[in-house]
Design an enzyme around this catalytic site. Structure first.
Site, mmCIF file in Angstrom:
data_model
loop_
_atom_site.group_PDB
_atom_site.id
_atom_site.type_symbol
_atom_site.label_atom_id
_atom_site.label_comp_id
_atom_site.label_asym_id
_atom_site.label_seq_id
_atom_site.Cartn_x
_atom_site.Cartn_y
_atom_site.Cartn_z
ATOM 1 N N SER A 118 46.165 12.413 -1.863
ATOM 2 C CA SER A 118 44.755 12.592 -2.171
ATOM 3 C C SER A 118 44.483 13.950 -2.817
ATOM 4 O O SER A 118 44.977 14.244 -3.896
ATOM 5 C CB SER A 118 43.926 12.395 -0.894
ATOM 6 N N ASP A 154 39.367 13.578 -7.303
ATOM 7 C CA ASP A 154 40.543 14.212 -6.713
ATOM 8 C C ASP A 154 41.780 13.459 -7.189
ATOM 9 O O ASP A 154 41.702 12.589 -8.055
ATOM 10 C CB ASP A 154 40.443 14.267 -5.190
ATOM 11 N N ASP A 206 43.759 11.113 -6.197
ATOM 12 C CA ASP A 206 43.877 9.649 -6.188
ATOM 13 C C ASP A 206 42.556 8.958 -6.485
ATOM 14 O O ASP A 206 42.443 7.739 -6.357
ATOM 15 C CB ASP A 206 44.466 9.153 -4.868
ATOM 16 N N ASP A 251 39.674 8.774 -5.038
ATOM 17 C CA ASP A 251 38.791 8.164 -4.038
ATOM 18 C C ASP A 251 37.624 9.087 -3.707
ATOM 19 O O ASP A 251 36.762 8.735 -2.907
ATOM 20 C CB ASP A 251 39.548 7.742 -2.776
#
Length: 453
Positions: free
Chosen positions: A110, A247, A249, A251
């Site tokens: 992440s 960010d 990834d 999400d």
């Protein structure tokens, strides 16, 4: 042994003491046991097919060997693997549901630095795992695994249209096109680098893209949702309507208005909740967030007649509360925004698209929209510790926290990090100087108690 899963899957230094190829394969094989029994086995027997799992990753260099290990663990357990390549985490959640897969793996840490990595798992339907399922996977780590032979082993194939399916899904959620919006997108040199520019252009926006050149090690490196400084400068330099930062990834999403002011997850939730209320799509008059969201969000929602429900930190706890209560918007101050009419997970790109759509729908600037809530000053601090539980149970510390909180016109929130060896302190007060003093005092008090132990 400490629990393997944190608030958002497994996360650690890639190829360090914990997150090794051996562990990744073991987790995959344990997950295969958990997810291919019971209803899954019966469903697949009826279809005459093997269980199916989707595997994807963000662009971290360590993702290659971790995906290889997980894919090997799954295939050797009789699971067919669809390798979706580099795509955002919410794309995996969507694809598990869309492709009727039995479960899915996302290899990502992440917002963490590039040297870290992690494992996130989604169950059938694209939902994150409750604690009880994670515990079952941990239980089977050192137990006998599935060992099919011959034609019963799984195949590993490329999921060739994974990104196209996700893009079409995102575009299908919009209640209006976003022609006329000029947006700067910071992709954090992460998983959004491929899909997000195309989606916003297809929706009608004029797009300026930055930080979309992943090389395996530069993900989140001074860029993305945790570091909006460059985005601010680019928004002003390009006279953009707004900026959006994801960010690693994708999400999470935070925004920047045309004046360079940051619009965080709390403000985005407030804007979108009001939009849903006005459009008649807000379910049960409720927004779900965590204990870390600003008290200004409570006040803004109260004025609108919208209830605010808080959970512990972690978007999966927000999602659980949304599911249980029949609510369809929730999220975190950090920028996890869940619009459950369209997604089973936090989706930064989806949230950014809907924020742009709200600008078009209302004809207002992001500055005007963000004025829906007045942010109460918050001050935070992190305390490094390998034993947060003992510290948080320390009677002297608990007494001092209580004493400080009584002196404030706000809140004190202290919790262990779910992803790092830290205790996180947050102090909120209408007086920013008072909040700063209180937070600094508590941080010093924690450090003194650590030295004594």
């Amino acid at each position: 042994m400490a629990r393997l899963f944190g608030t958002d899957g497994i996360r650690a230094l890639a190829n360090g003491d914990l997150l090794t190829p051996e562990l990744a394969m073991a987790v995959a094989r344990a997950a295969a046991v958990v997810f291919t029994h019971g209803r899954v086995a019966k469903r697949r027997q009826v279809l005459g097919k093997r269980p199916v799992a989707i595997v994807a990753r963000d662009p971290r260099i360590s993702g290659d060997f971790l995906v290889a290990a997980i894919s090997a663990g799954l295939a050797s357990s009789g699971v067919d693997v669809l390798d979706a390549g580099v795509i955002p985490t919410p794309a995996v959640a969507f694809l598990v549901k869309n492709a009727n897969a039995d479960f899915g793996f996302m290899i990502s840490a992440s917002h963490n630095p590039g040297y870290d990595n992690g494992v996130k798992i989604f169950a059938h339907g694209g939902v994150k795992l409750p604690d009880v399922v994670e515990d079952r996977i941990e239980y089977f780590l050192d137990k006998q695994k599935l060992s099919p032979i011959g034609s019963k082993v799984g195949r590993i194939t490329r999921f060739v249209d994974a990104e196209d399916r996700y893009q079409m899904h995102l575009l299908s959620t919009l209640f209006t096109r976003i022609d006329g919006v000029k947006v700067v997108i910071d992709c954090a040199n992460g998983a959004a680098s491929g899909v997000s520019p195309d989606v916003f252009k297809s929706a009608g926006a004029a797009v300026k893209v930055i930080c979309a050149d992943p090389n395996g090690v530069n993900i989140n490196d001074g860029v993305g949702s945790a570091y909006p400084e460059r985005l601010r400068a680019e928004v002003i330099r390009n006279s953009a309507t707004l900026g959006l930062a994801f960010d690693g990834d994708a999400d999470r999403c935070i925004a920047v208005d045309s004046n360079g002011n940051t619009v965080d997850g709390d403000q985005i939730m407030a804007i979108l909740a009001r939009s849903m209320q006005q459009r008649g799509t807000l379910r049960n008059k409720t927004l779900v967030t965590t204990i870390m969201s600003n008290i200004g969000l409570d006040r803004a929602m109260k004025k609108l007649g919208i209830n605010l429900k808080r959970t512990q930190v972690g978007d999966r706890y927000v999602i659980e509360a949304m599911t249980q209560g029949g609510f369809n918007i929730g999220g975190e101050q950090s920028g996890h925004i869940i619009l459950s009419d369209y997604s089973t997970a936090g989706d930064g790109i989806l949230a950014g698209l809907h924020l742009c759509a709200e600008i078009i729908r209302t004809g207002k600037s992001l500055t005007d929209l963000a004025s829906i809530m007045e942010i109460v000053p918050q001050v935070t601090a992190n305390i490094e510790t390998d034993d947060p539980t003992t510290l948080l149970n320390n009677k002297k510390i608990r007494h001092e926290i209580s004493r400080i909180e009584k002196s404030l016109k706000g809140r004190v929130v202290i919790r262990p990090s779910g992803t790092e060896p830290l205790i996180r302190i947050m102090v909120e007060d209408l007086n920013p100087e008072k909040a700063e003093r209180a937070c600094s005092h508590l941080a010093d008090f924690f450090k003194q108690e650590i030295q004594k132990s």
